[in-house]
Motif scaffolding. Structure first.
Motif, PDB file in Angstrom:
ATOM      1  N   VAL A   1     -12.376  -3.953   2.757  1.00  0.00           N
ATOM      2  CA  VAL A   1     -11.808  -4.938   1.893  1.00  0.00           C
ATOM      3  C   VAL A   1     -11.504  -6.193   3.165  1.00  0.00           C
ATOM      4  O   VAL A   1     -10.963  -5.824   4.138  1.00  0.00           O
ATOM      5  CB  VAL A   1     -10.585  -4.645   1.113  1.00  0.00           C
ATOM      6  N   ARG A   2     -11.945  -7.260   2.828  1.00  0.00           N
ATOM      7  CA  ARG A   2     -11.599  -8.339   3.835  1.00  0.00           C
ATOM      8  C   ARG A   2     -11.154  -9.614   2.744  1.00  0.00           C
ATOM      9  O   ARG A   2     -11.915  -9.698   1.547  1.00  0.00           O
ATOM     10  CB  ARG A   2     -12.490  -8.635   4.495  1.00  0.00           C
ATOM     11  N   ALA A   3     -10.371 -10.364   3.438  1.00  0.00           N
ATOM     12  CA  ALA A   3      -9.959 -11.805   2.522  1.00  0.00           C
ATOM     13  C   ALA A   3     -10.878 -12.684   2.584  1.00  0.00           C
ATOM     14  O   ALA A   3     -11.899 -12.703   3.508  1.00  0.00           O
ATOM     15  CB  ALA A   3      -8.861 -12.133   3.255  1.00  0.00           C
TER      16      ALA A   3
ATOM     17  N   SER B   1      -6.916  -0.524   4.602  1.00  0.00           N
ATOM     18  CA  SER B   1      -7.990  -1.523   4.914  1.00  0.00           C
ATOM     19  C   SER B   1      -7.564  -2.730   4.315  1.00  0.00           C
ATOM     20  O   SER B   1      -8.134  -4.004   4.438  1.00  0.00           O
ATOM     21  CB  SER B   1      -9.415  -0.978   5.028  1.00  0.00           C
ATOM     22  N   CYS B   2      -7.053  -2.607   3.087  1.00  0.00           N
ATOM     23  CA  CYS B   2      -6.743  -3.866   2.164  1.00  0.00           C
ATOM     24  C   CYS B   2      -5.574  -4.852   2.829  1.00  0.00           C
ATOM     25  O   CYS B   2      -4.508  -4.394   2.962  1.00  0.00           O
ATOM     26  CB  CYS B   2      -6.423  -3.286   0.780  1.00  0.00           C
ATOM     27  N   PRO B   3      -5.898  -5.932   2.958  1.00  0.00           N
ATOM     28  CA  PRO B   3      -4.923  -7.152   3.295  1.00  0.00           C
ATOM     29  C   PRO B   3      -3.960  -7.144   2.205  1.00  0.00           C
ATOM     30  O   PRO B   3      -4.157  -7.097   0.988  1.00  0.00           O
ATOM     31  CB  PRO B   3      -5.719  -8.251   3.309  1.00  0.00           C
TER      32      PRO B   3
ATOM     33  N   SER C   1       0.872  -1.251   0.100  1.00  0.00           N
ATOM     34  CA  SER C   1       0.084  -0.017   0.146  1.00  0.00           C
ATOM     35  C   SER C   1       0.880   1.331   0.088  1.00  0.00           C
ATOM     36  O   SER C   1       0.159   2.256   0.248  1.00  0.00           O
ATOM     37  CB  SER C   1      -0.941   0.113   1.063  1.00  0.00           C
ATOM     38  N   LYS C   2       2.042   1.189   0.169  1.00  0.00           N
ATOM     39  CA  LYS C   2       3.055   2.155   0.186  1.00  0.00           C
ATOM     40  C   LYS C   2       3.126   3.234  -0.844  1.00  0.00           C
ATOM     41  O   LYS C   2       2.918   4.588  -0.687  1.00  0.00           O
ATOM     42  CB  LYS C   2       4.368   1.760   0.509  1.00  0.00           C
TER      43      LYS C   2
ATOM     44  N   PRO D   1     -19.803  -4.383   2.262  1.00  0.00           N
ATOM     45  CA  PRO D   1     -19.425  -5.339   1.407  1.00  0.00           C
ATOM     46  C   PRO D   1     -18.072  -5.066   0.745  1.00  0.00           C
ATOM     47  O   PRO D   1     -17.692  -3.694   0.509  1.00  0.00           O
ATOM     48  CB  PRO D   1     -20.475  -5.170   0.334  1.00  0.00           C
ATOM     49  N   ALA D   2     -17.239  -5.904   0.406  1.00  0.00           N
ATOM     50  CA  ALA D   2     -16.038  -5.778  -0.049  1.00  0.00           C
ATOM     51  C   ALA D   2     -15.773  -6.347  -1.587  1.00  0.00           C
ATOM     52  O   ALA D   2     -16.757  -6.946  -1.847  1.00  0.00           O
ATOM     53  CB  ALA D   2     -14.763  -6.539   0.654  1.00  0.00           C
ATOM     54  N   PRO D   3     -14.595  -5.950  -2.207  1.00  0.00           N
ATOM     55  CA  PRO D   3     -14.591  -6.494  -3.570  1.00  0.00           C
ATOM     56  C   PRO D   3     -14.701  -7.852  -3.815  1.00  0.00           C
ATOM     57  O   PRO D   3     -15.220  -8.233  -4.807  1.00  0.00           O
ATOM     58  CB  PRO D   3     -13.214  -5.997  -4.170  1.00  0.00           C
ATOM     59  N   LEU D   4     -14.292  -8.984  -3.001  1.00  0.00           N
ATOM     60  CA  LEU D   4     -14.385 -10.134  -3.033  1.00  0.00           C
ATOM     61  C   LEU D   4     -15.628 -10.717  -2.440  1.00  0.00           C
ATOM     62  O   LEU D   4     -15.865 -11.918  -2.198  1.00  0.00           O
ATOM     63  CB  LEU D   4     -13.032 -10.601  -2.506  1.00  0.00           C
TER      64      LEU D   4
END
Length: 449
Positions: free
Chosen positions: A431-433, A381-383, A264-265, A442-445
């Motif tokens: 976002v969650r795995a 927030s993204c793993p 994420s950097k 709700p998240a992308p996946l």
């Protein structure tokens, strides 16, 4: 100006409302903002006691009315979150500025209402309709399609000069001499300036290339992506906007690096650039001579223009610091005049210096937060395990586009409501795995609502 101007502008609201009856609400929103901003005329009508009416307000009012009529459950489900504070403060800061400068509550209310219509409504629409992965993916597709729709129009004006707005609506929307660049023409199509078109085509190119190379999608608007994406790239370069072109290649590199190194950097670095740059310029800690010298080594023909802009900003920042917290309010009170008889007004080019002069440090911090906090929130927030996932690639591209838009606002002021849709949606997405505990949104996946 011909009769088509009022017909299209005042007919746009009922047309948007009708679109909600034939399209899914989310796609109706995308179509309304996309077609409205890309093709409606650049003009405003003064309405007593109300914000100026133009393509921006016509689209916002149409979508708001349609959402209340046909999708009220989604509107009622909208809840304030902590990251919405920046948007709220930016919308009410003109009221505080007016009171602080003795302009009265009526002036403050009308100024804040204009901010709500211009900035607040598209941000809220983004919160309501694009706060999950599927919504942002559809919005990314809309941005890419909007770029493709402009490709033939840009190529026409690059060859023939900016003529389409005059041919359709009977007048040119901006000074014609500013369309000449690099021995050729810079297209304006139906936007307010060639710089706005250049930034839009660059943003669409970043999304289209991401869609093709990293999201694994083979088609854009039923066109093979391997042809459509390069066509957008070439057209964006031909738009002759050096800043937008630089942001485009920087954005593509950012998407690649984010995915390649699962980090994420890069996104955080893009988001922090305006956070660091604006205060040191606003409080006179750095005048930018080194930046002009560096640009002169890479783009010598643009160094003089950049130097002129930075000097104008220095004069305006000096004036703004006299009322540094809440600004000078409206009515040109933050303007600076130079010359023997103060006959020449210093040009205000960038969004940040415009806001700083009118609404002070409070409004300036709010608008930066409104456009930058969504990128930071998404990046944090993204793993790490999901950065390379193809379904996340379009969302990464939108985050890069939003960060690039704020960077462009350091030297320009080219508003576009589609960037605010991205800001509203991106800030609310979590976002969650797969297999992890349920996320608040709700998240992308995860299947969208």
């Amino acid at each position: 100006m011909n009769a088509l101007v009022p017909i299209t502008l005042f007919g746009w609201i009922p047309l948007v409302i009708i679109s909600f009856t034939v399209l899914p609400p989310r796609r109706a929103v995308i179509a309304a903002y996309l077609l409205g901003w890309l093709f409606l005329p650049v003009v405003t009508y003064d309405l007593p006691g109300l914000p100026d009416y133009g393509k921006w307000s016509a689209t916002n009012f149409g979508v708001a009315a349609a959402a209340l009529l046909f999708d009220s459950a989604r509107v009622r489900a909208l809840r304030w979150r902590w990251f919405d504070l920046a948007a709220l403060v930016f919308c009410v800061s003109p009221f505080a500025s007016s009171l602080a400068n003795g302009l009265g509550p009526y002036d403050g209310f009308s100024s804040s209402l204009a901010h709500v219509v211009t900035w607040g409504l598209p941000y809220l629409v983004g919160r309501a309709y694009f706060s999950d992965g599927q919504g942002l993916t559809e919005l990314a597709m809309g941005v890419a399609i909007g770029g493709l729709l402009y490709v033939p129009l840009c190529l026409f004006e690059i060859r023939m000069s900016p003529q389409l707005h005059a041919l359709v609506y009977g007048y040119s929307q901006h000074a014609f001499d500013q369309a000449m660049r690099g021995g050729g023409w810079r297209p304006m199509v139906f936007m307010q300036h060639g710089l706005a078109v250049g930034l839009w085509m660059s943003a669409a190119s970043v999304v289209a290339v991401t869609w093709w190379r990293w999201a694994g999608r083979r088609y854009l608007l039923r066109l093979p992506a391997r042809f459509a994406a390069p066509a957008l790239l070439v057209t964006a370069v031909l738009c002759k906007s050096s800043g937008a072109t630089l942001l485009m290649f920087m954005g593509l590199a950012a998407v690649w690096a984010t995915r390649r190194f699962s980090t994420s950097k890069v996104l955080l670095a893009l988001a922090w650039l305006p956070i660091v740059y604006v205060p040191i310029r606003a409080f006179g800690l750095w005048h930018g001579e080194e930046l002009v010298e560096w640009v002169g080594l890479v783009l010598p023909d643009r160094a003089a223009s950049l130097g002129f802009r930075l000097e104008c900003e220095r004069l305006l920042a000096d004036r703004a610091r006299e009322q540094w917290l809440l600004g000078w309010g409206g009515w040109g009170r933050s303007a600076v005049y130079i010359g023997e008889e103060n006959e020449q007004r210093v040009i205000t080019d960038s969004l940040w210096i415009l806001v700083y002069g009118r609404q002070g440090a409070l409004g300036l911090a709010a608008v930066i937060g409104m456009l930058v906090l969504p990128v930071i929130s998404f990046a944090r927030s993204c793993p790490r395990s999901l950065w390379r996932h193809p379904k996340l690639a379009p969302v990464i591209a939108l985050a890069v586009v939003l960060a690039s838009y704020m960077i462009d606002n350091l030297v320009n002021d080219m508003p576009n409501p589609l960037y605010l849709l991205i800001a509203g949606g991106l800030g609310a997405m979590r976002v969650r795995a797969p297999g992890s505990a349920p996320a608040p949104r709700p998240a992308p996946l995860v299947a969208s609502r």
